[in-house]
Design a protein around this motif. Structure first.
Motif, PDB file in Angstrom:
ATOM      1  N   LYS A   1       0.853  -1.189   0.000  1.00  0.00           N
ATOM      2  CA  LYS A   1       0.000   0.000   0.000  1.00  0.00           C
ATOM      3  C   LYS A   1       0.887   1.236   0.000  1.00  0.00           C
ATOM      4  O   LYS A   1       1.207   1.801   1.045  1.00  0.00           O
ATOM      5  CB  LYS A   1      -0.927  -0.024   1.214  1.00  0.00           C
ATOM      6  CG  LYS A   1      -1.891  -1.198   1.194  1.00  0.00           C
ATOM      7  CD  LYS A   1      -2.881  -1.127   2.330  1.00  0.00           C
ATOM      8  CE  LYS A   1      -3.890  -2.271   2.252  1.00  0.00           C
ATOM      9  NZ  LYS A   1      -4.917  -2.195   3.294  1.00  0.00           N
ATOM     10  N   THR A   2       1.254   1.641  -1.191  1.00  0.00           N
ATOM     11  CA  THR A   2       2.162   2.773  -1.354  1.00  0.00           C
ATOM     12  C   THR A   2       1.494   3.986  -1.980  1.00  0.00           C
ATOM     13  O   THR A   2       2.108   5.049  -2.054  1.00  0.00           O
ATOM     14  CB  THR A   2       3.352   2.361  -2.235  1.00  0.00           C
ATOM     15  OG1 THR A   2       2.860   1.895  -3.503  1.00  0.00           O
ATOM     16  CG2 THR A   2       4.147   1.243  -1.578  1.00  0.00           C
ATOM     17  N   GLU A   3       0.243   3.839  -2.440  1.00  0.00           N
ATOM     18  CA  GLU A   3      -0.425   4.929  -3.147  1.00  0.00           C
ATOM     19  C   GLU A   3      -1.316   5.727  -2.196  1.00  0.00           C
ATOM     20  O   GLU A   3      -1.868   5.186  -1.240  1.00  0.00           O
ATOM     21  CB  GLU A   3      -1.282   4.362  -4.297  1.00  0.00           C
ATOM     22  CG  GLU A   3      -0.501   3.469  -5.256  1.00  0.00           C
ATOM     23  CD  GLU A   3       0.653   4.197  -5.896  1.00  0.00           C
ATOM     24  OE1 GLU A   3       0.450   5.338  -6.337  1.00  0.00           O
ATOM     25  OE2 GLU A   3       1.752   3.629  -5.959  1.00  0.00           O
ATOM     26  N   GLU A   4      -1.421   7.020  -2.485  1.00  0.00           N
ATOM     27  CA  GLU A   4      -2.285   7.881  -1.681  1.00  0.00           C
ATOM     28  C   GLU A   4      -3.747   7.454  -1.846  1.00  0.00           C
ATOM     29  O   GLU A   4      -4.157   7.040  -2.935  1.00  0.00           O
ATOM     30  CB  GLU A   4      -2.126   9.337  -2.094  1.00  0.00           C
ATOM     31  CG  GLU A   4      -0.767   9.922  -1.752  1.00  0.00           C
ATOM     32  CD  GLU A   4      -0.489   9.913  -0.257  1.00  0.00           C
ATOM     33  OE1 GLU A   4      -1.424  10.217   0.514  1.00  0.00           O
ATOM     34  OE2 GLU A   4       0.632   9.578   0.140  1.00  0.00           O
TER      35      GLU A   4
ATOM     36  N   VAL B   1     -11.892   8.058  11.227  1.00  0.00           N
ATOM     37  CA  VAL B   1     -11.480   9.416  10.900  1.00  0.00           C
ATOM     38  C   VAL B   1     -10.183   9.756  11.635  1.00  0.00           C
ATOM     39  O   VAL B   1      -9.807   9.096  12.601  1.00  0.00           O
ATOM     40  CB  VAL B   1     -12.568  10.441  11.287  1.00  0.00           C
ATOM     41  CG1 VAL B   1     -13.820  10.255  10.446  1.00  0.00           C
ATOM     42  CG2 VAL B   1     -12.915  10.328  12.772  1.00  0.00           C
ATOM     43  N   ALA B   2      -9.510  10.794  11.129  1.00  0.00           N
ATOM     44  CA  ALA B   2      -8.317  11.298  11.807  1.00  0.00           C
ATOM     45  C   ALA B   2      -8.762  12.092  13.033  1.00  0.00           C
ATOM     46  O   ALA B   2      -9.458  13.093  12.901  1.00  0.00           O
ATOM     47  CB  ALA B   2      -7.509  12.173  10.849  1.00  0.00           C
ATOM     48  N   LYS B   3      -8.342  11.630  14.190  1.00  0.00           N
ATOM     49  CA  LYS B   3      -8.831  12.251  15.418  1.00  0.00           C
ATOM     50  C   LYS B   3      -7.742  12.255  16.470  1.00  0.00           C
ATOM     51  O   LYS B   3      -7.114  11.224  16.735  1.00  0.00           O
ATOM     52  CB  LYS B   3     -10.058  11.484  15.932  1.00  0.00           C
ATOM     53  CG  LYS B   3     -10.674  12.058  17.192  1.00  0.00           C
ATOM     54  CD  LYS B   3     -11.890  11.248  17.575  1.00  0.00           C
ATOM     55  CE  LYS B   3     -12.516  11.760  18.869  1.00  0.00           C
ATOM     56  NZ  LYS B   3     -13.706  10.972  19.247  1.00  0.00           N
ATOM     57  N   SER B   4      -7.526  13.409  17.072  1.00  0.00           N
ATOM     58  CA  SER B   4      -6.563  13.559  18.156  1.00  0.00           C
ATOM     59  C   SER B   4      -7.312  13.762  19.461  1.00  0.00           C
ATOM     60  O   SER B   4      -8.109  14.693  19.589  1.00  0.00           O
ATOM     61  CB  SER B   4      -5.628  14.745  17.886  1.00  0.00           C
ATOM     62  OG  SER B   4      -4.862  15.046  19.035  1.00  0.00           O
TER      63      SER B   4
ATOM     64  N   PHE C   1      -1.394  12.180   9.915  1.00  0.00           N
ATOM     65  CA  PHE C   1      -0.382  11.509   9.107  1.00  0.00           C
ATOM     66  C   PHE C   1      -0.510   9.997   9.248  1.00  0.00           C
ATOM     67  O   PHE C   1      -0.443   9.258   8.256  1.00  0.00           O
ATOM     68  CB  PHE C   1       1.014  11.975   9.542  1.00  0.00           C
ATOM     69  CG  PHE C   1       2.133  11.182   8.926  1.00  0.00           C
ATOM     70  CD1 PHE C   1       2.522  11.402   7.613  1.00  0.00           C
ATOM     71  CD2 PHE C   1       2.785  10.200   9.668  1.00  0.00           C
ATOM     72  CE1 PHE C   1       3.548  10.665   7.044  1.00  0.00           C
ATOM     73  CE2 PHE C   1       3.811   9.455   9.103  1.00  0.00           C
ATOM     74  CZ  PHE C   1       4.194   9.690   7.786  1.00  0.00           C
ATOM     75  N   GLN C   2      -0.676   9.510  10.482  1.00  0.00           N
ATOM     76  CA  GLN C   2      -0.831   8.077  10.711  1.00  0.00           C
ATOM     77  C   GLN C   2      -2.102   7.549  10.065  1.00  0.00           C
ATOM     78  O   GLN C   2      -2.124   6.445   9.503  1.00  0.00           O
ATOM     79  CB  GLN C   2      -0.849   7.790  12.220  1.00  0.00           C
ATOM     80  CG  GLN C   2       0.476   8.019  12.915  1.00  0.00           C
ATOM     81  CD  GLN C   2       1.541   7.045  12.436  1.00  0.00           C
ATOM     82  OE1 GLN C   2       2.454   7.420  11.711  1.00  0.00           O
ATOM     83  NE2 GLN C   2       1.415   5.792  12.831  1.00  0.00           N
ATOM     84  N   TRP C   3      -3.176   8.335  10.130  1.00  0.00           N
ATOM     85  CA  TRP C   3      -4.449   7.912   9.532  1.00  0.00           C
ATOM     86  C   TRP C   3      -4.337   7.842   8.013  1.00  0.00           C
ATOM     87  O   TRP C   3      -4.811   6.878   7.392  1.00  0.00           O
ATOM     88  CB  TRP C   3      -5.538   8.886   9.943  1.00  0.00           C
ATOM     89  CG  TRP C   3      -6.900   8.528   9.416  1.00  0.00           C
ATOM     90  CD1 TRP C   3      -7.699   7.515   9.841  1.00  0.00           C
ATOM     91  CD2 TRP C   3      -7.605   9.179   8.358  1.00  0.00           C
ATOM     92  NE1 TRP C   3      -8.877   7.492   9.124  1.00  0.00           N
ATOM     93  CE2 TRP C   3      -8.841   8.505   8.201  1.00  0.00           C
ATOM     94  CE3 TRP C   3      -7.315  10.266   7.540  1.00  0.00           C
ATOM     95  CZ2 TRP C   3      -9.781   8.884   7.253  1.00  0.00           C
ATOM     96  CZ3 TRP C   3      -8.246  10.654   6.591  1.00  0.00           C
ATOM     97  CH2 TRP C   3      -9.465   9.963   6.454  1.00  0.00           C
ATOM     98  N   MET C   4      -3.732   8.851   7.409  1.00  0.00           N
ATOM     99  CA  MET C   4      -3.540   8.835   5.959  1.00  0.00           C
ATOM    100  C   MET C   4      -2.638   7.672   5.548  1.00  0.00           C
ATOM    101  O   MET C   4      -2.844   7.059   4.490  1.00  0.00           O
ATOM    102  CB  MET C   4      -2.938  10.158   5.501  1.00  0.00           C
ATOM    103  CG  MET C   4      -3.886  11.349   5.604  1.00  0.00           C
ATOM    104  SD  MET C   4      -5.304  11.235   4.468  1.00  0.00           S
ATOM    105  CE  MET C   4      -4.487  11.434   2.888  1.00  0.00           C
ATOM    106  N   LYS C   5      -1.653   7.366   6.369  1.00  0.00           N
ATOM    107  CA  LYS C   5      -0.785   6.229   6.082  1.00  0.00           C
ATOM    108  C   LYS C   5      -1.571   4.927   6.121  1.00  0.00           C
ATOM    109  O   LYS C   5      -1.364   4.023   5.302  1.00  0.00           O
ATOM    110  CB  LYS C   5       0.358   6.204   7.094  1.00  0.00           C
ATOM    111  CG  LYS C   5       1.396   5.124   6.839  1.00  0.00           C
ATOM    112  CD  LYS C   5       2.513   5.202   7.863  1.00  0.00           C
ATOM    113  CE  LYS C   5       3.543   4.099   7.615  1.00  0.00           C
ATOM    114  NZ  LYS C   5       4.648   4.163   8.623  1.00  0.00           N
TER     115      LYS C   5
END
Length: 361
Positions: free
Chosen positions: A10-13, A28-31, A215-219
């Motif tokens: 899994k290397t593609e955006e 979702v991306a959540k802090s 960043f971790q979520w997008m990864k």
């Protein structure tokens, strides 16, 4: 081999559809630091601006319990009313602070991602109750990072609190000698100063933590080349499925076309390859094509025409020309008027002759 490994990595955006699907599932991306910061902001607003008025109202209400407790009626009816009054006063005093805290909690989530209602996170999953999976989560890299963030946050908050309170050490040492009316304003002032300092530092930490979590979520949402191909195929439609749908549409269209053949006035045919069913009635501007086909379809059109005693006129050049230039439910073009008029005239004369013979018989 290299291509296969690229497909599995899994290397593609992630595509917009992948992100939208993840959002619908509640992924979702959540802090959590952002949520904590907004809750702390609400608590600071409550403590710094709302608590004095709230305390004044409650102290005035409970003053009777200290000043003249002997005046409080002790019968059941009055005690019931007293407890209702106490509950109402406490609820009214706490309503605004609780609303501020709830608004802070909601703001912390809404600012990170758009609202979504999903039951995906509430579905029971075996890995959530598995001791092995729990052990892995406990000692995973994510847990280690969260533990480190917690230690760093505690240290930073401690340093900020120390820096703010250290200049006030002399006043704090003799605070026990102050009157109550002097202690409360001092405590409030120091609390506000510490809160502002802590909020400023935690705000920076919350922003950095959100960037890290995103960043971790997008990864995690990254896709392999094969996944992108499969998604594109799903969005555009599987060629096999599209071919099947096209075939079904053709079959339905052919059935409707065959159902219209009995309404035709004449069928112009090549002996074996072409057949065109035309309809012409008085008042029509030009003959209308009801059906057309080649080979097996043409044979079927001729069979239906013969079964309904519709004249079939063999004219190969005209049949080929009409098949190539006219679509179903269209009128024939002007360049074929003369040839078709001759055919229809022949058919009308033939029908008139057969009608005359029938009457004589």
């Amino acid at each position: 081999m290299a291509d296969q490994s690229d497909d599995t990595e899994k290397t593609e955006e992630p595509t917009s559809k992948k992100l939208e699907d993840a959002h619908k599932k509640g992924d979702v991306a959540k802090s959590q630091e952002v949520n904590t910061w907004f809750v702390m902001l609400g608590a600071c607003i409550t403590a710094g601006f709302l608590s004095p008025g709230m305390a004044a109202k409650l102290s005035h209400f409970f003053e009777v319990f200290i000043a003249s407790p002997h005046d409080i009626p002790m019968d059941a009816q009055h005690l019931r009313m007293l407890w209702m009054d106490i509950g109402t006063a406490v609820l009214l005093s706490l309503a605004l602070p609780m609303a501020v805290l709830m608004a802070g909690a909601l703001a912390g989530n809404v600012l990170q991602h758009k609202p979504i209602f999903t039951t995906e996170k509430m579905k029971p999953k075996l890995n959530k109750i598995s001791p092995l999976q729990g052990f892995k989560r406990l000692f995973s890299l994510t847990s280690l990072v969260n533990f480190t963030k917690g230690i760093v946050k505690i240290c930073i908050v401690g340093v900020v609190t120390f820096v703010i309170l250290w200049p006030e050490r002399d006043r704090l040492a003799v605070m026990v000698t102050y009157e109550v009316s002097e202690i409360l304003p001092l405590v409030q002032m120091l609390t506000i100063r510490v809160s502002i300092g802590v909020l400023a530092v935690l705000g920076v930490l919350a922003g950095l933590d959100y960037l890290y979590e995103r960043f971790q979520w997008m990864k995690k949402q990254r896709m392999s080349i094969q996944e992108i191909k499969d998604e594109y195929k799903q969005m555009e439609g599987d060629p096999t499925v599209k071919a099947k749908l096209r075939q079904l549409r053709m079959e339905r269209g052919r059935k409707r076309m065959m159902a219209a053949v009995p309404e035709a006035s004449v069928v112009i045919a090549n002996p074996t390859h072409y057949a065109i069913a035309l309809k012409y009635e008085q008042g029509m501007a030009a003959p209308l094509v009801l059906a057309k086909g080649i080979d097996a379809v043409a044979l079927k059109i001729r069979e239906i025409a013969e079964a309904h005693e519709i004249p079939v006129v063999v004219n190969p050049p005209l049949a080929r020309a009409l098949h190539a230039t006219v679509e179903i439910d269209e009128e024939i073009p002007p360049e074929h008027y003369r040839a078709v008029a001759e055919v229809i005239g022949y058919v009308m004369r033939l029908k008139a002759k057969m009608s005359w013979r029938t009457r004589r018989t």
